[in-house]
Motif scaffolding. Structure first.
Motif, mmCIF file in Angstrom:
data_model
loop_
_atom_site.group_PDB
_atom_site.id
_atom_site.type_symbol
_atom_site.label_atom_id
_atom_site.label_comp_id
_atom_site.label_asym_id
_atom_site.label_seq_id
_atom_site.Cartn_x
_atom_site.Cartn_y
_atom_site.Cartn_z
ATOM 1 N N ARG A 6 0.796 -1.223 0.000
ATOM 2 C CA ARG A 6 0.000 0.000 0.000
ATOM 3 C C ARG A 6 0.836 1.284 0.000
ATOM 4 O O ARG A 6 0.584 2.179 -0.823
ATOM 5 N N PRO A 7 1.863 1.435 0.871
ATOM 6 C CA PRO A 7 2.616 2.701 0.879
ATOM 7 C C PRO A 7 3.292 3.010 -0.456
ATOM 8 O O PRO A 7 3.245 4.145 -0.931
ATOM 9 N N GLU A 8 3.902 1.989 -1.071
ATOM 10 C CA GLU A 8 4.603 2.236 -2.328
ATOM 11 C C GLU A 8 3.614 2.513 -3.463
ATOM 12 O O GLU A 8 3.897 3.310 -4.365
ATOM 13 N N GLU A 10 0.653 4.019 -3.082
ATOM 14 C CA GLU A 10 0.141 5.375 -2.874
ATOM 15 C C GLU A 10 1.164 6.422 -3.284
ATOM 16 O O GLU A 10 0.802 7.443 -3.879
ATOM 17 N N ARG A 11 2.430 6.184 -2.983
ATOM 18 C CA ARG A 11 3.476 7.135 -3.387
ATOM 19 C C ARG A 11 3.535 7.246 -4.897
ATOM 20 O O ARG A 11 3.633 8.357 -5.450
ATOM 21 N N PHE A 12 3.480 6.105 -5.578
ATOM 22 C CA PHE A 12 3.568 6.131 -7.036
ATOM 23 C C PHE A 12 2.363 6.818 -7.654
ATOM 24 O O PHE A 12 2.501 7.607 -8.595
ATOM 25 N N LYS A 14 0.423 9.123 -6.526
ATOM 26 C CA LYS A 14 0.395 10.572 -6.321
ATOM 27 C C LYS A 14 1.537 11.283 -7.047
ATOM 28 O O LYS A 14 1.387 12.434 -7.458
ATOM 29 N N ALA A 15 2.650 10.608 -7.209
ATOM 30 C CA ALA A 15 3.815 11.215 -7.875
ATOM 31 C C ALA A 15 4.537 10.145 -8.676
ATOM 32 O O ALA A 15 5.589 9.647 -8.262
ATOM 33 N N ASP A 17 6.795 7.990 -11.251
ATOM 34 C CA ASP A 17 8.134 8.128 -11.833
ATOM 35 C C ASP A 17 7.986 8.561 -13.289
ATOM 36 O O ASP A 17 7.288 7.907 -14.072
ATOM 37 N N ARG A 36 -7.892 3.872 -7.939
ATOM 38 C CA ARG A 36 -6.446 4.075 -8.058
ATOM 39 C C ARG A 36 -6.082 4.586 -9.447
ATOM 40 O O ARG A 36 -5.192 5.433 -9.593
ATOM 41 N N THR A 43 -2.842 12.820 -12.464
ATOM 42 C CA THR A 43 -1.492 13.387 -12.457
ATOM 43 C C THR A 43 -1.038 13.701 -13.884
ATOM 44 O O THR A 43 -0.091 14.450 -14.082
#
Length: 350
Positions: A6-8, A10-12, A14-15, A17, A36, A43
């Motif tokens: 989940r953390p990785e 959510e990071r991806f 929102k921002a 690569d 999702r 973005t």
């Protein structure tokens, strides 16, 4: 590249690569997949209905006409800004799976318009899927697997959503509310919104279990949940009565079948958690069992082992398709399903 935690994820989302040109998001929870995908798509462009920079394709668009996907990915922006190609797959035919996989591979390597972003939404893809393999293997692509939300994730989501409306639940009330929530993202969001309206958006109020019970006691799907509970408990009469009461309240046969599937899912989760070392109460809580139903659910879980649940799942899937088929007696199909489940439960000793 594979993202599953989940953390990785959510990071991806929102921002992302900038080197990633294609993302394949898949899982059993289609509303979770769509949620999702929408975060990621925004973005690229804030207006997902922009006719100049956004192209949306389905499996029927691609099946038999693979050039449509190539044309969408090679097109350049006419009005400036970044191009977005969004593919929504409702079914995965082998030909479509291979066609989209081939496009992902070329696009990830920069073979089409390198400034375009390709986002694919799909049901859970098996390990044999060419699309899944490509997304996870290519450097310029990412495969995002959407698993069922854990209890902690659901609690966090609930707290954040209620906080946005300046309302809340105390710890005991939060545990009870989360235990009652379905594990499907779209339905969860709807139930949280209903709760916020009940408390009073912007009021700054935090309620406890007693006041929460007033809200839970009038849930529109309470009769369906009770009908499923009675059926899996081997009580055909109460199951039938609960189902008919739900129909009288305006509930649909599709939701009746879904309620049975959700109940089965909780029993399955209790079985698996206990097999992995959890005690009965821990397993029931993690499976999202309402505290008042804990004893009954654990009684049922002792009789309904995984093999028996798999047999019933086939019947539920068949009923799910039948209730969505035009011209079929959908309420009768749902009623027969619950009576079949109740009969199986009695043969299991319940």
């Amino acid at each position: 590249m594979i993202l599953a935690k989940r953390p990785e994820i959510e990071r991806f989302l929102k921002a992302p690569d900038p080197a990633i040109r294609a993302a394949v998001i898949h899982g059993k929870d289609r509303s979770g997949v769509a949620e999702r995908a929408e975060i990621l798509c925004k973005t690229v462009t804030p207006d997902l209905n922009d006719p100049f920079n956004v192209t949306v394709l389905t499996d029927s668009d691609i099946d038999g006409d693979e050039t449509r996907l190539e044309e969408a990915l090679t097109a350049m922006s006419l009005m400036g800004g970044r191009r977005l190609v969004r593919i929504r797959l409702s079914t995965i035919k082998p030909g479509v799976d291979k066609a989209v996989a081939a496009a992902v591979k070329i696009h990830a390597a920069g073979g089409y318009n390198p400034d375009a972003m390709l986002v694919v939404e799909a049901d859970q893809l098996g390990r044999e899927s060419a699309l899944r393999k490509t997304a996870e293997k290519e450097n310029g692509a990412v495969g995002i697997v959407c698993y069922e939300d854990e209890t902690g994730d659901v609690a966090r989501m609930t707290r954040e959503a209620l906080a946005a409306d300046k309302v809340g639940l105390n710890a005991d009330a939060l545990d009870r509310f989360v235990a009652r929530l379905p594990r499907e993202r779209g339905l969860m969001r709807q139930e949280i919104e209903r709760l916020a309206l009940f408390i009073g958006p912007g009021s700054g109020r935090t309620i406890g279990p007693e006041e929460l019970e007033q809200h839970l006691g009038v849930e529109p799907d309470a009769s369906l949940s009770d009908a499923a509970l009675q059926a899996f408990g081997g009580r055909p009469g109460p199951a039938q009565s609960g189902l008919r009461r739900a129909f009288a309240e305006g509930e649909s046969s599709v939701l009746a079948v879904r309620s049975a599937a959700m109940h089965l899912g909780r029993l399955r989760r209790i079985n698996i958690l206990q097999a992995n070392g959890a005690n009965a109460k821990e397993a029931a809580k993690a499976a999202g069992v309402f505290w008042k139903q804990e004893a009954e659910m654990l009684r049922q879980a002792r009789a309904w082992r995984l093999e028996a649940l798999d047999d019933v799942l086939d019947s539920i899937n068949t009923a799910d398709v039948a209730t969505k088929t035009t011209g079929m007696p959908d309420q009768l199909i749902a009623e027969r399903l619950l009576l079949e489940i109740a009969g199986r439960a009695r043969r299991l000793g319940l």
